[in-house]
Design an enzyme around this catalytic site. Structure first.
Site, short mmCIF file in Angstrom:
data_model
loop_
_atom_site.label_atom_id
_atom_site.label_comp_id
_atom_site.label_asym_id
_atom_site.label_seq_id
_atom_site.Cartn_x
_atom_site.Cartn_y
_atom_site.Cartn_z
N TYR A 1 2.97 22.92 22.52
CA TYR A 1 2.88 22.25 21.21
C TYR A 1 2.32 23.21 20.18
O TYR A 1 1.23 23.75 20.41
CB TYR A 1 1.98 21.01 21.28
CG TYR A 1 2.40 19.91 22.23
CD1 TYR A 1 3.64 19.90 22.85
CD2 TYR A 1 1.53 18.86 22.53
CE1 TYR A 1 4.00 18.88 23.73
CE2 TYR A 1 1.89 17.83 23.40
CZ TYR A 1 3.12 17.86 24.00
OH TYR A 1 3.47 16.85 24.86
N1 LIG Z 1 5.21 14.94 28.79
C1 LIG Z 1 6.14 15.08 27.88
O1 LIG Z 1 7.20 15.67 28.12
C2 LIG Z 1 5.90 14.49 26.51
C3 LIG Z 1 6.98 14.34 25.62
C4 LIG Z 1 6.72 13.79 24.38
C5 LIG Z 1 5.45 13.40 24.03
N2 LIG Z 1 4.41 13.57 24.91
C6 LIG Z 1 3.02 13.16 24.56
O2 LIG Z 1 3.05 11.86 24.03
C7 LIG Z 1 2.46 11.85 22.74
C8 LIG Z 1 3.12 10.81 21.90
O3 LIG Z 1 4.46 11.21 21.57
P1 LIG Z 1 4.98 11.10 20.10
O4 LIG Z 1 3.83 11.24 19.20
O5 LIG Z 1 6.06 12.08 19.87
O6 LIG Z 1 5.62 9.64 20.05
P2 LIG Z 1 5.00 8.19 19.83
O7 LIG Z 1 3.60 8.13 20.23
O8 LIG Z 1 5.98 7.25 20.41
O9 LIG Z 1 5.10 8.05 18.24
C9 LIG Z 1 4.03 8.48 17.45
C10 LIG Z 1 4.52 8.72 16.05
O10 LIG Z 1 4.88 7.46 15.44
C11 LIG Z 1 4.48 7.47 14.08
N3 LIG Z 1 3.39 6.48 13.93
C12 LIG Z 1 2.33 6.29 14.77
N4 LIG Z 1 1.55 5.28 14.33
C13 LIG Z 1 2.12 4.83 13.22
C14 LIG Z 1 1.78 3.79 12.31
N5 LIG Z 1 0.69 3.03 12.50
N6 LIG Z 1 2.59 3.57 11.26
C15 LIG Z 1 3.69 4.33 11.07
N7 LIG Z 1 4.07 5.32 11.90
C16 LIG Z 1 3.29 5.58 12.96
C17 LIG Z 1 4.00 8.88 13.79
O11 LIG Z 1 5.15 9.70 13.52
P3 LIG Z 1 5.72 10.04 12.07
O12 LIG Z 1 4.56 10.09 11.13
O13 LIG Z 1 6.39 11.34 12.27
O14 LIG Z 1 6.68 8.94 11.77
C18 LIG Z 1 3.46 9.29 15.14
O15 LIG Z 1 3.30 10.68 15.25
C19 LIG Z 1 2.57 13.28 22.25
O16 LIG Z 1 1.63 13.58 21.26
C20 LIG Z 1 2.35 14.04 23.52
O17 LIG Z 1 0.95 14.13 23.77
C21 LIG Z 1 4.63 14.10 26.14
#
Ligand SMILES: NC(=O)c1ccc[n+]([C@@H]2O[C@H](COP(=O)([O-])OP(=O)(O)OC[C@H]3O[C@@H](n4cnc5c(N)ncnc54)[C@H](OP(=O)(O)O)[C@@H]3O)[C@@H](O)[C@H]2O)c1
Length: 307
Positions: free
Chosen positions: A48
């Site tokens: 990341y």
């Molecule tokens: N192991 C793996 O392969 C893998 C893969 C992916 C992710 N991950 C982990 O999982 C975590 C979460 O993934 P992710 O952040 O991509 O997806 P997520 O948690 O499903 O979505 C989070 C995103 O949604 C939006 N959001 C969150 N709260 C909000 C609210 N209250 N109102 C409006 N928008 C909101 C923001 O994006 P925007 O502001 O861009 O809209 C935020 O960055 C990552 O940080 C990482 O640690 C792991």
């Protein structure tokens, strides 16, 4: 000692935003608000945010490391990071793991990783070699627990067998794609997790933001996630799940995002969902997860809508 010793907060804070959609100051604000609310569990990866032009990976770890150093709170935080996906540090060979962990420790400004994830399976490297390398790190005190991310059921089962047979440290957790719109985990993979006594820490708990309810017909969302997240609107289930989320959220007086995470948290094997926020405003509804308990009716409604 088992992973339960970590006393994890109900929400794991996703770290892929740090150095990406959240700059240093915004990241610190999110981390401060999370810690002030009692949060103690941050998930990151060496890779990341290598996908950002001009970045090479390690940016998120560096932000977290600097924040912990400035706040002097390393001992109360649980830090999870990953190995295997970064350019130049790909795969799960012993040599790669040994080098990658030193890089991560340096960027995180710490002497140990609390939970070290194999980011993706590496079929080219014998499991004995990978698990032997993780075992050596645990013995050396550089890693406390290990987990598998993005592994198929058969490979995860095989890894558990290898650990058992060789007397190596074993994967205690699985991190995989799982949310109200992506339920593939609920088959063979969950069976292995259950049988092995592991826990699940699902990522994309908010379906990249879709389950916050901000993607609606005619609404333009400014996010690098908008393409993938907005695509759920064009499916049959996407809008159906949003309607169910809206209804349950209204009943509890919380945001749809809170309900989406509470649904995940209520599923068998799930220890703590992972979700990220780019600012404190986004974080608030995610933190409400700690306060909300869904009833059987709520869970049934959401379950039905997402099938
Ligand atoms: N192991 C793996 O392969 C893998 C893969 C992916 C992710 N991950 C982990 O999982 C975590 C979460 O993934 P992710 O952040 O991509 O997806 P997520 O948690 O499903 O979505 C989070 C995103 O949604 C939006 N959001 C969150 N709260 C909000 C609210 N209250 N109102 C409006 N928008 C909101 C923001 O994006 P925007 O502001 O861009 O809209 C935020 O960055 C990552 O940080 C990482 O640690 C792991």
């Amino acid at each position: 000692m088992s992973i339960a010793e970590l006393n994890l907060f109900p929400l794991c804070l996703g770290g892929n935003v740090f150095g990406w959609t959240a700059d240093r100051d915004a990241s610190f604000a999110v981390l401060d608000a999370y810690a002030e609310a009692g949060g103690n569990f941050v998930d990151t990866a060496d890779v990341y945010s290598a996908w950002v032009p001009g970045h090479s990976g390690g940016e998120s770890e560096s932000v977290i490391g600097e924040w912990m150093a400035l706040r002097g709170n390393r001992d109360r935080m649980v830090v999870a990071t990953k190995v295997g996906s970064m350019e130049g540090r790909q795969g799960l060979s012993a040599a790669n793991i040994q080098r990658a962990v030193e890089d991560s420790l340096r960027r995180l400004r710490t002497d140990r990783v609390d939970l070290y994830w194999a980011h993706v399976d590496d079929p080219e490297t014998p499991l004995e070699e990978t698990l032997g390398a993780f075992d050596a790190l645990v013995r050396a005190g550089k890693v406390r627990h290990v987990g598998a991310s993005n592994h198929e059921a058969a490979r995860l089962a095989e890894a558990l067998e290898v650990s058992e047979r060789e007397g190596f440290v074993r994967y205690e957790a699985l991190q995989q794609h799982y949310n109200l719109l992506e339920r593939g985990y609920e088959g063979a993979l969950r069976e292995v997790v259950t049988a092995g006594g592991l826990v699940s820490m699902p990522y994309f708990g908010l379906a990249r933001g879709f389950l916050t309810g901000k993607y609606r017909p005619g609404v333009e969302v400014d996010s690098p996630r908008a393409g993938a997240a907005g695509a759920y609107l064009t499916t049959e289930r996407g809008p159906r799940v949003l309607r169910a989320l809206d209804r349950v959220a209204a009943g509890h007086g919380v945001a749809p995002a809170t309900v989406a995470l509470a649904w995940l948290a209520a599923q068998p094997t799930v220890a703590t969902p992972i979700a990220s926020a780019r600012d404190v405003e986004q974080l608030r509804p995610l933190l409400d997860l700690a306060e909300v308990k869904l009833g059987e009716d709520d869970l049934a409604l959401l379950d039905e809508a997402s099938r």
